[in-house]
Design an enzyme around this catalytic site. Structure first.
Site, PDB file in Angstrom:
ATOM      1  N   SER A 190       0.795  -1.240   0.000  1.00  0.00           N
ATOM      2  CA  SER A 190       0.000   0.000   0.000  1.00  0.00           C
ATOM      3  C   SER A 190       0.821   1.281   0.000  1.00  0.00           C
ATOM      4  O   SER A 190       0.236   2.366  -0.108  1.00  0.00           O
ATOM      5  CB  SER A 190      -0.957   0.003   1.196  1.00  0.00           C
ATOM      6  OG  SER A 190      -2.066  -0.829   0.934  1.00  0.00           O
ATOM      7  N   LYS A 200       0.207   3.722  -2.761  1.00  0.00           N
ATOM      8  CA  LYS A 200      -0.811   4.764  -2.665  1.00  0.00           C
ATOM      9  C   LYS A 200      -0.202   6.161  -2.549  1.00  0.00           C
ATOM     10  O   LYS A 200      -0.893   7.165  -2.787  1.00  0.00           O
ATOM     11  CB  LYS A 200      -1.735   4.506  -1.473  1.00  0.00           C
ATOM     12  CG  LYS A 200      -2.633   3.278  -1.612  1.00  0.00           C
ATOM     13  CD  LYS A 200      -3.590   3.171  -0.436  1.00  0.00           C
ATOM     14  CE  LYS A 200      -4.554   1.993  -0.573  1.00  0.00           C
ATOM     15  NZ  LYS A 200      -3.938   0.708  -0.264  1.00  0.00           N
ATOM     16  N   ASP A 220      -9.919 -13.467  -2.913  1.00  0.00           N
ATOM     17  CA  ASP A 220      -9.959 -12.235  -2.121  1.00  0.00           C
ATOM     18  C   ASP A 220     -11.169 -11.366  -2.417  1.00  0.00           C
ATOM     19  O   ASP A 220     -11.479 -10.455  -1.656  1.00  0.00           O
ATOM     20  CB  ASP A 220      -8.692 -11.395  -2.373  1.00  0.00           C
ATOM     21  CG  ASP A 220      -7.458 -12.003  -1.749  1.00  0.00           C
ATOM     22  OD1 ASP A 220      -7.616 -12.726  -0.733  1.00  0.00           O
ATOM     23  OD2 ASP A 220      -6.349 -11.766  -2.251  1.00  0.00           O
ATOM     24  N   SER A 240      -5.995   3.384   4.588  1.00  0.00           N
ATOM     25  CA  SER A 240      -5.440   2.626   3.459  1.00  0.00           C
ATOM     26  C   SER A 240      -6.539   1.962   2.644  1.00  0.00           C
ATOM     27  O   SER A 240      -6.543   0.747   2.428  1.00  0.00           O
ATOM     28  CB  SER A 240      -4.443   1.573   3.952  1.00  0.00           C
ATOM     29  OG  SER A 240      -3.614   1.138   2.897  1.00  0.00           O
ATOM     30  N   ASN A 241      -7.466   2.777   2.138  1.00  0.00           N
ATOM     31  CA  ASN A 241      -8.647   2.274   1.453  1.00  0.00           C
ATOM     32  C   ASN A 241      -8.325   1.940  -0.011  1.00  0.00           C
ATOM     33  O   ASN A 241      -8.105   2.835  -0.835  1.00  0.00           O
ATOM     34  CB  ASN A 241      -9.765   3.315   1.536  1.00  0.00           C
ATOM     35  CG  ASN A 241     -11.104   2.758   1.143  1.00  0.00           C
ATOM     36  OD1 ASN A 241     -11.258   2.223   0.052  1.00  0.00           O
ATOM     37  ND2 ASN A 241     -12.086   2.879   2.034  1.00  0.00           N
ATOM     38  N   ASN A 242      -8.298   0.650  -0.316  1.00  0.00           N
ATOM     39  CA  ASN A 242      -7.981   0.206  -1.676  1.00  0.00           C
ATOM     40  C   ASN A 242      -8.992   0.687  -2.705  1.00  0.00           C
ATOM     41  O   ASN A 242      -8.635   1.052  -3.827  1.00  0.00           O
ATOM     42  CB  ASN A 242      -7.911  -1.322  -1.731  1.00  0.00           C
ATOM     43  CG  ASN A 242      -6.681  -1.875  -1.040  1.00  0.00           C
ATOM     44  OD1 ASN A 242      -5.791  -1.136  -0.648  1.00  0.00           O
ATOM     45  ND2 ASN A 242      -6.642  -3.182  -0.877  1.00  0.00           N
ATOM     46  N   HIS A 272       0.916  -8.321  -6.136  1.00  0.00           N
ATOM     47  CA  HIS A 272       2.299  -8.701  -5.848  1.00  0.00           C
ATOM     48  C   HIS A 272       3.213  -8.417  -7.037  1.00  0.00           C
ATOM     49  O   HIS A 272       4.442  -8.464  -6.893  1.00  0.00           O
ATOM     50  CB  HIS A 272       2.374 -10.183  -5.476  1.00  0.00           C
ATOM     51  CG  HIS A 272       1.929 -10.477  -4.074  1.00  0.00           C
ATOM     52  ND1 HIS A 272       2.794 -10.562  -3.008  1.00  0.00           N
ATOM     53  CD2 HIS A 272       0.695 -10.685  -3.556  1.00  0.00           C
ATOM     54  CE1 HIS A 272       2.132 -10.829  -1.898  1.00  0.00           C
ATOM     55  NE2 HIS A 272       0.845 -10.906  -2.199  1.00  0.00           N
ATOM     56  N   THR A 300       1.803   2.946   5.580  1.00  0.00           N
ATOM     57  CA  THR A 300       2.109   1.541   5.795  1.00  0.00           C
ATOM     58  C   THR A 300       1.759   0.725   4.553  1.00  0.00           C
ATOM     59  O   THR A 300       1.002   1.157   3.693  1.00  0.00           O
ATOM     60  CB  THR A 300       1.296   0.986   6.977  1.00  0.00           C
ATOM     61  OG1 THR A 300      -0.107   1.168   6.696  1.00  0.00           O
ATOM     62  CG2 THR A 300       1.627   1.720   8.267  1.00  0.00           C
ATOM     63  N   GLY A 301       2.316  -0.478   4.502  1.00  0.00           N
ATOM     64  CA  GLY A 301       1.976  -1.414   3.446  1.00  0.00           C
ATOM     65  C   GLY A 301       2.077  -2.832   3.957  1.00  0.00           C
ATOM     66  O   GLY A 301       3.010  -3.149   4.702  1.00  0.00           O
ATOM     67  N   SER A 302       1.131  -3.679   3.570  1.00  0.00           N
ATOM     68  CA  SER A 302       1.160  -5.058   4.045  1.00  0.00           C
ATOM     69  C   SER A 302       0.430  -5.980   3.071  1.00  0.00           C
ATOM     70  O   SER A 302      -0.707  -5.720   2.677  1.00  0.00           O
ATOM     71  CB  SER A 302       0.509  -5.154   5.432  1.00  0.00           C
ATOM     72  OG  SER A 302       0.543  -6.469   5.927  1.00  0.00           O
ATOM     73  N   LEU A 303       1.115  -7.038   2.654  1.00  0.00           N
ATOM     74  CA  LEU A 303       0.552  -8.143   1.895  1.00  0.00           C
ATOM     75  C   LEU A 303       1.143  -9.424   2.471  1.00  0.00           C
ATOM     76  O   LEU A 303       1.999  -9.362   3.363  1.00  0.00           O
ATOM     77  CB  LEU A 303       0.912  -8.029   0.400  1.00  0.00           C
ATOM     78  CG  LEU A 303       0.304  -6.893  -0.412  1.00  0.00           C
ATOM     79  CD1 LEU A 303       0.959  -6.836  -1.790  1.00  0.00           C
ATOM     80  CD2 LEU A 303      -1.204  -7.071  -0.556  1.00  0.00           C
TER      81      LEU A 303
END
Length: 493
Positions: free
Chosen positions: A84, A87, A177, A332-334, A385, A445-448
């Site tokens: 993220s 963004k 997902d 962090s709204n996709n 990814h 932040t970013g997280s996968l």
């Protein structure tokens, strides 16, 4: 291009600072640029030399915010999945392309006339992808019709979502997902269940009933688009809560299974809907019914395009983009990211698609002075990814935006470390909470899966602002503790 003027100003600034940039060799660990940062260098190198970092793909860059000079770098040119933190580019491109004052608009229209309480003709709900449209807005539209004396509509209820193309999911979204809130379908006409503005979702709340009975289920907003398949069971107090709430992929069936103990809070989930346009129209039809407005038996609820002869009855505008930055970036709204991408494509090229939207983002990067060939992305939210960027490029973006006229709107959207108010701390509200670092880190932040990242600004103990980007991919467990150690070192440098 819309953003050419600002981009040329930024490029001039970059060139003026070129003389002070430190050329960094592409080694895993490097020396900091001056003796003032030797302690920071030693501490960061100790982290990067740890055995846990040897098997991962990482990239770290730290700059002086005042000049853009790189003062520390580790694998700075490595391309890593940003998650993220992508963004940051999306929000910068949107602020530049659309402007801080941009507002989404939703219109209620008709091609008919009103006589003796009967609207003879169709009514239309036309969207521009507004992620902040709520049921209360649809209630107001219904109230406007009621004030005009309408009690019956002879025509159809038609949703116009043609502001965007018909592709609803970005390439990076896995089929497994797509029922989760972070992978909602993107449509020109969509609806949010509350002021978190997770457009295209419905809140499903399952709570305990009497022992032995199914859980009590409520939907927010209430709608007839989704079908609840309730297979749950209320069990005695003290039993484990095993509730599961999931939408069956490819349908609007929401299946609830598991046990819910008496006296427990149950479970609340934001679940995506299939076909946000139909969902919005269904909720609006209920709003009309609540005002005593009925359709004839031959009336249909369908998707279509507003004809040229239709007249606007009422309109709703969203908050300006500068205010949307908070729910977008803090949470962090996709969905916001993808809607903004399609909106940029519509604004610049007349087509609300991912192809045009991502093209605008690449052109913004190039005209801002970034190396657009170093940015690889197939969405605007960072969910794929396949997205790749180096920490050097991401940190350079964070330097360049400081000279943009909309920088204040950009930075006020970033999460702030340890601040408990979720519209201040956002995704950092429960991180970096110590007295020495609370409020000192302003970053995205970013997280996968197997990916963690953090990129933004820190204020160190000398009152100096540093720009930092940390990207880590391929770890067997979360890298958040490592990233937070790095941020803490920077604050104490």
């Amino acid at each position: 291009m819309i953003f050419r003027k600002t981009a040329m100003v930024l490029l001039t600034i970059v060139l003026s600072f070129a003389a002070v940039f430190t050329v960094i060799p592409e080694d895993s660990m490097v020396q900091a640029s001056s003796r003032n940062y030797q302690s920071m260098e030693k501490s960061l190198n100790a982290i990067m030399n740890d055995s846990s970092m040897k098997s991962v793909n990482s990239s770290i860059t730290v700059r002086k915010a005042s000049t853009g000079e790189i003062i520390y770098q580790s694998n700075g040119m490595n391309k890593v999945t940003p998650a993220s933190t992508l963004k940051l580019l999306t929000s910068a491109a949107a602020l530049e392309t659309l402007g801080e004052g941009y507002r989404f608009r939703t219109d209620l229209l008709t091609d008919g006339s009103i006589s003796k309480g009967v609207l003879k003709g169709n009514i239309y709900l036309r969207g521009q992808g507004d992620p902040t449209l709520l049921k209360s807005d649809l209630d107001q539209f219904a109230a406007n019709l009621a004030k005009m004396g309408v009690k019956q509509i002879t025509g159809n209820l038609i949703g116009d979502d043609t502001w965007f193309d018909s592709v609803k999911l970005s390439p990076g979204i896995d089929k497994n997902d797509e029922t989760y809130y972070y992978a909602a379908q993107i449509a020109g006409l969509t609806l949010s269940p509350n002021t978190d503005y997770d457009a295209g979702t419905v809140i499903v709340n399952a709570q305990p009933a009497k022992n032995g009975y199914k859980a009590k289920v409520t939907l927010t907003p209430d709608n007839s688009i989704v079908t609840v398949v309730n297979k749950s069971k209320t069990v005695p107090k003290g039993y484990k809560n095993t509730l599961s709430i999931k939408r069956q992929q490819g349908t609007n069936n929401i299946v609830i299974t598991g046990n819910v103990p008496v006296g427990s809070a149950g479970s609340k989930q934001w679940v995506t809907v299939s076909n946000p346009t139909a969902y919005t129209l269904d909720v609006f039809k209920k709003s009309l019914a609540s005002k005593g407005i009925k359709f004839t038996s031959s009336s249909k609820t369908i998707r279509g395009q507003v004809p040229l002869n239709a007249k606007v009855i009422a309109s709703k505008q969203s908050m300006p983009l500068k205010n949307l930055m908070k729910p977008f970036m803090k949470l962090s709204n996709n969905t916001h990211a993808e809607i903004l991408a399609k909106t940029m494509g519509r604004q610049v090229y007349g087509e609300g698609s991912w192809d045009t939207g991502l093209r605008v983002m690449r052109e913004y990067a190039q005209l801002s002075g970034l190396n657009d060939s170093e940015w690889l992305f197939e969405d605007a939210s960072g969910i794929s990814h396949n997205n790749k960027v180096s920490s050097e490029q991401l940190s350079e973006l964070l330097f360049l935006v400081r000279f943009a006229p909309w920088y204040g709107s950009f930075v006020q959207g970033l999460p702030i470390s340890g601040m408990s108010d979720r519209m201040v701390g956002g995704t950092l509200k429960n991180r970096l909470t110590g007295a020495s670092i609370k409020g000192k880190v302003t970053a995205k932040t970013g997280s996968l899966n197997n990916v963690n990242s953090l990129a933004g600004y820190v204020q160190n103990k000398h009152g100096e602002t540093l720009i930092f980007t940390v990207l880590i991919q391929g770890q067997s467990k979360t890298a958040i503790p490592i990233i937070d150690r790095i941020a803490t070192i920077l604050v104490n440098s």
